[in-house]
Scaffold this motif. Structure first.
Motif, PDB file in Angstrom:
ATOM      1  N   UNK A  99       0.613  -2.481  14.688  1.00  0.00           N
ATOM      2  CA  UNK A  99       2.193  -2.233  14.096  1.00  0.00           C
ATOM      3  C   UNK A  99       2.059  -2.366  12.602  1.00  0.00           C
ATOM      4  N   UNK A 100       0.955  -2.528  12.135  1.00  0.00           N
ATOM      5  CA  UNK A 100       0.873  -2.474  10.660  1.00  0.00           C
ATOM      6  C   UNK A 100      -0.725  -2.807  10.066  1.00  0.00           C
ATOM      7  N   UNK A 101      -0.910  -2.104   8.993  1.00  0.00           N
ATOM      8  CA  UNK A 101      -2.150  -2.372   8.277  1.00  0.00           C
ATOM      9  C   UNK A 101      -1.931  -2.438   6.728  1.00  0.00           C
ATOM     10  N   UNK A 102      -2.505  -3.221   6.344  1.00  0.00           N
ATOM     11  CA  UNK A 102      -2.482  -3.779   4.803  1.00  0.00           C
ATOM     12  C   UNK A 102      -3.854  -3.340   4.058  1.00  0.00           C
ATOM     13  N   UNK A 103      -4.056  -2.963   3.098  1.00  0.00           N
ATOM     14  CA  UNK A 103      -5.199  -2.704   2.163  1.00  0.00           C
ATOM     15  C   UNK A 103      -4.682  -3.079   0.728  1.00  0.00           C
ATOM     16  N   UNK A 104      -5.638  -4.299   0.149  1.00  0.00           N
ATOM     17  CA  UNK A 104      -5.200  -4.599  -1.166  1.00  0.00           C
ATOM     18  C   UNK A 104      -6.652  -4.254  -1.788  1.00  0.00           C
ATOM     19  N   UNK A 105      -6.620  -3.273  -2.553  1.00  0.00           N
ATOM     20  CA  UNK A 105      -8.117  -2.509  -2.861  1.00  0.00           C
ATOM     21  C   UNK A 105      -8.675  -3.197  -4.079  1.00  0.00           C
ATOM     22  N   UNK A 106      -9.727  -3.065  -4.610  1.00  0.00           N
ATOM     23  CA  UNK A 106     -10.316  -3.457  -5.731  1.00  0.00           C
ATOM     24  C   UNK A 106     -11.149  -4.556  -5.494  1.00  0.00           C
ATOM     25  N   UNK A 107     -11.617  -5.138  -6.817  1.00  0.00           N
ATOM     26  CA  UNK A 107     -12.330  -6.295  -6.932  1.00  0.00           C
ATOM     27  C   UNK A 107     -11.462  -7.517  -6.857  1.00  0.00           C
ATOM     28  N   UNK A 108     -11.847  -8.785  -6.348  1.00  0.00           N
ATOM     29  CA  UNK A 108     -11.143  -9.730  -6.405  1.00  0.00           C
ATOM     30  C   UNK A 108     -11.219 -10.762  -7.353  1.00  0.00           C
ATOM     31  N   UNK A 230      -7.239   8.089   9.552  1.00  0.00           N
ATOM     32  CA  UNK A 230      -7.567   7.348  10.847  1.00  0.00           C
ATOM     33  C   UNK A 230      -6.547   6.152  10.933  1.00  0.00           C
ATOM     34  N   UNK A 231      -6.411   5.379   9.697  1.00  0.00           N
ATOM     35  CA  UNK A 231      -5.643   4.340   9.823  1.00  0.00           C
ATOM     36  C   UNK A 231      -4.097   4.771  10.567  1.00  0.00           C
ATOM     37  N   UNK A 232      -3.373   5.714   9.910  1.00  0.00           N
ATOM     38  CA  UNK A 232      -2.166   6.262  10.259  1.00  0.00           C
ATOM     39  C   UNK A 232      -2.337   6.630  11.739  1.00  0.00           C
ATOM     40  N   UNK A 233      -3.173   7.159  12.096  1.00  0.00           N
ATOM     41  CA  UNK A 233      -3.391   7.387  13.646  1.00  0.00           C
ATOM     42  C   UNK A 233      -3.317   6.259  14.590  1.00  0.00           C
ATOM     43  N   UNK A 234      -3.759   5.159  13.800  1.00  0.00           N
ATOM     44  CA  UNK A 234      -3.815   3.857  14.813  1.00  0.00           C
ATOM     45  C   UNK A 234      -2.580   3.257  14.934  1.00  0.00           C
ATOM     46  N   UNK A 235      -1.609   3.571  13.982  1.00  0.00           N
ATOM     47  CA  UNK A 235      -0.294   3.088  13.836  1.00  0.00           C
ATOM     48  C   UNK A 235       0.666   3.571  15.120  1.00  0.00           C
ATOM     49  N   UNK A 236       1.281   2.370  15.707  1.00  0.00           N
ATOM     50  CA  UNK A 236       2.063   2.845  16.861  1.00  0.00           C
ATOM     51  C   UNK A 236       3.568   3.586  16.306  1.00  0.00           C
ATOM     52  N   UNK A 237       4.565   3.843  17.045  1.00  0.00           N
ATOM     53  CA  UNK A 237       5.655   4.147  16.516  1.00  0.00           C
ATOM     54  C   UNK A 237       6.418   3.358  15.519  1.00  0.00           C
ATOM     55  N   UNK A 238       6.902   3.535  14.275  1.00  0.00           N
ATOM     56  CA  UNK A 238       7.398   2.622  13.634  1.00  0.00           C
ATOM     57  C   UNK A 238       6.373   1.764  12.778  1.00  0.00           C
ATOM     58  N   UNK A 239       5.092   1.674  12.994  1.00  0.00           N
ATOM     59  CA  UNK A 239       4.239   1.067  12.352  1.00  0.00           C
ATOM     60  C   UNK A 239       3.970   1.580  10.980  1.00  0.00           C
ATOM     61  N   UNK A 240       3.460   0.384  10.037  1.00  0.00           N
ATOM     62  CA  UNK A 240       3.414   0.790   8.605  1.00  0.00           C
ATOM     63  C   UNK A 240       2.042   0.443   8.079  1.00  0.00           C
ATOM     64  N   UNK A 241       1.675   1.519   7.252  1.00  0.00           N
ATOM     65  CA  UNK A 241       0.522   1.418   6.322  1.00  0.00           C
ATOM     66  C   UNK A 241       0.910   0.906   4.993  1.00  0.00           C
ATOM     67  N   UNK A 304      -1.384  -6.391 -13.155  1.00  0.00           N
ATOM     68  CA  UNK A 304      -0.535  -5.298 -14.160  1.00  0.00           C
ATOM     69  C   UNK A 304      -0.530  -3.893 -13.538  1.00  0.00           C
ATOM     70  N   UNK A 305      -1.869  -3.425 -13.095  1.00  0.00           N
ATOM     71  CA  UNK A 305      -2.040  -2.075 -12.826  1.00  0.00           C
ATOM     72  C   UNK A 305      -1.800  -1.635 -11.384  1.00  0.00           C
ATOM     73  N   UNK A 306      -1.280  -2.921 -10.594  1.00  0.00           N
ATOM     74  CA  UNK A 306      -1.272  -2.611  -9.129  1.00  0.00           C
ATOM     75  C   UNK A 306      -0.007  -1.623  -8.758  1.00  0.00           C
ATOM     76  N   UNK A 307      -0.367  -0.910  -7.835  1.00  0.00           N
ATOM     77  CA  UNK A 307       0.804  -0.229  -7.280  1.00  0.00           C
ATOM     78  C   UNK A 307       0.954  -0.131  -5.657  1.00  0.00           C
ATOM     79  N   UNK A 308       2.070  -0.376  -5.138  1.00  0.00           N
ATOM     80  CA  UNK A 308       2.064  -0.506  -3.568  1.00  0.00           C
ATOM     81  C   UNK A 308       2.961   0.898  -3.088  1.00  0.00           C
ATOM     82  N   UNK A 309       2.217   1.680  -2.141  1.00  0.00           N
ATOM     83  CA  UNK A 309       2.691   2.490  -1.252  1.00  0.00           C
ATOM     84  C   UNK A 309       2.557   2.249   0.130  1.00  0.00           C
ATOM     85  N   UNK A 310       3.842   2.700   0.655  1.00  0.00           N
ATOM     86  CA  UNK A 310       3.814   2.448   2.085  1.00  0.00           C
ATOM     87  C   UNK A 310       4.183   3.639   3.083  1.00  0.00           C
ATOM     88  N   UNK A 311       3.712   3.935   4.117  1.00  0.00           N
ATOM     89  CA  UNK A 311       3.834   4.929   4.941  1.00  0.00           C
ATOM     90  C   UNK A 311       4.351   4.335   6.267  1.00  0.00           C
TER      91      UNK A 311
END
Length: 315
Positions: A99-108, A230-241, A304-311
């Motif tokens: 139903x949902x997948x989250x990626x927080x990219x980059x170095x911690x 692949x992540x989009x294909x794994x989402x069920x109806x209404x699921x979000x990436x 500061x440079x973070x950007x969040x996009x949602x599909x």
């Protein structure tokens, strides 16, 4: 030396949890679990019938997340792996759709602040930069083993560094005298390769080159580019990436991948009706990326440079 505590401030935490639109009985994946800041909030929003799969390739993150998520018991599964293998990971968990997948990219923050990891140009440490210490290749191998042309390509393309050619030349020249072993060895070479006037007021001279080497070593852009569909294909109806990026190269990949999934038609504009048969997989919910608020930036300047996009998956 005192062990660095795994501490990472979760970027845009409220925005991510809202963006996932969590269903209490749903199945969710945190593909870059880190210290489990996002994962903890996701798990807390789930009922006893919900499930979270947390993925990270960093052994320290796995240990920290395991302790933090222990109270949720079997509601959470933790897997040490790279999110590019998400399909196989979910198959191993007996999951076909989420139903949902989250990626927080980059170095911690933890990786940057732990000297022995070699990610930071501000502390003298071995040239390492591996996000997964099981990998045999390190930053030291790239710096001392890549040809001048290969170094130029990496620094130019992944660091967007205008002095890439000169930096590559200086690295090759310096390593002929002695192998470059530490972050400060590399700092010294980079500093010498950038004109004094350009170094003034432009931030740390090594920032872009270190970023470039880290991205190359961990195959960050390649992994991201190969994983989104692949992540989009794994989402069920209404699921979000939901994907948080930290520099323009990552953001461009996410933006274009989402746009292509929303409108995959490859027919010429002159065609009155689509003939290619490619159907939209959903909609981009963020026509413009979500940015951190002023309050968050005061508490965590690294956002500061973070950007969040949602599909969102539809159809």
């Amino acid at each position: 030396m005192e062990e660095t505590k795994f501490c990472h401030i979760s970027v845009m935490l409220t925005e991510c949890i809202g963006g996932l639109n969590i269903r209490p009985d749903g199945i969710y994946v945190d593909g870059t679990m880190g210290g489990a800041g996002h994962s903890e909030k996701i798990a807390a929003a789930l009922s006893e019938h919900g499930h979270l799969v947390g993925i990270d390739q960093d052994a320290d993150a796995i240990r920290a997340a395991g302790a933090r998520l222990a109270p949720f018991g079997e509601r959470v599964a933790i897997v040490r792996n790279n999110f590019c293998n998400i399909r196989e990971i979910l198959e191993g968990e007996g999951i076909s759709k989420v139903d949902g997948i989250l990626l927080d990219l980059g170095v911690s923050s933890y990786q940057l602040d732990t000297p022995k990891r070699g990610f930071s140009y501000r502390v003298d440490a071995p040239l390492d930069m591996r996000m997964d210490d099981r990998s045999p290749l390190t930053a030291r191998d790239i710096v001392n083993g890549y040809s001048e042309q290969e170094l130029f390509r990496v620094i130019r393309d992944y660091g967007e560094e205008r002095f890439a050619k000169n930096i590559a030349k200086h690295i090759v020249r310096a390593r002929e005298k002695k192998e470059l072993l530490t972050t400060f060895d590399l700092n010294e070479v980079i500093r010498a390769a950038i004109p004094a006037r350009a170094r003034e007021g432009g931030g740390h001279p090594s920032k872009r080159t270190f970023q470039a080497i880290r991205i190359e070593l961990n195959r960050e852009l390649e992994v991201l580019k190969d994983s989104i569909d692949a992540m989009i294909d794994l989402l069920g109806e209404g699921g979000r990436l939901c994907i948080i990026t930290f520099h323009s190269l990552e953001d461009r990949i996410v933006k274009l991948s989402f746009k292509r999934a929303e409108n995959p038609c490859t027919c010429p504009p002159s065609f009155p009706v689509c003939a290619c048969g490619k159907k939209p997989k959903g909609v981009v919910l963020t026509k413009k990326p979500i940015l951190p608020g002023e309050e968050e930036l005061l508490m965590n300047p690294r956002a500061k440079s973070a950007k969040l996009r949602i599909f969102e998956r539809r159809g």
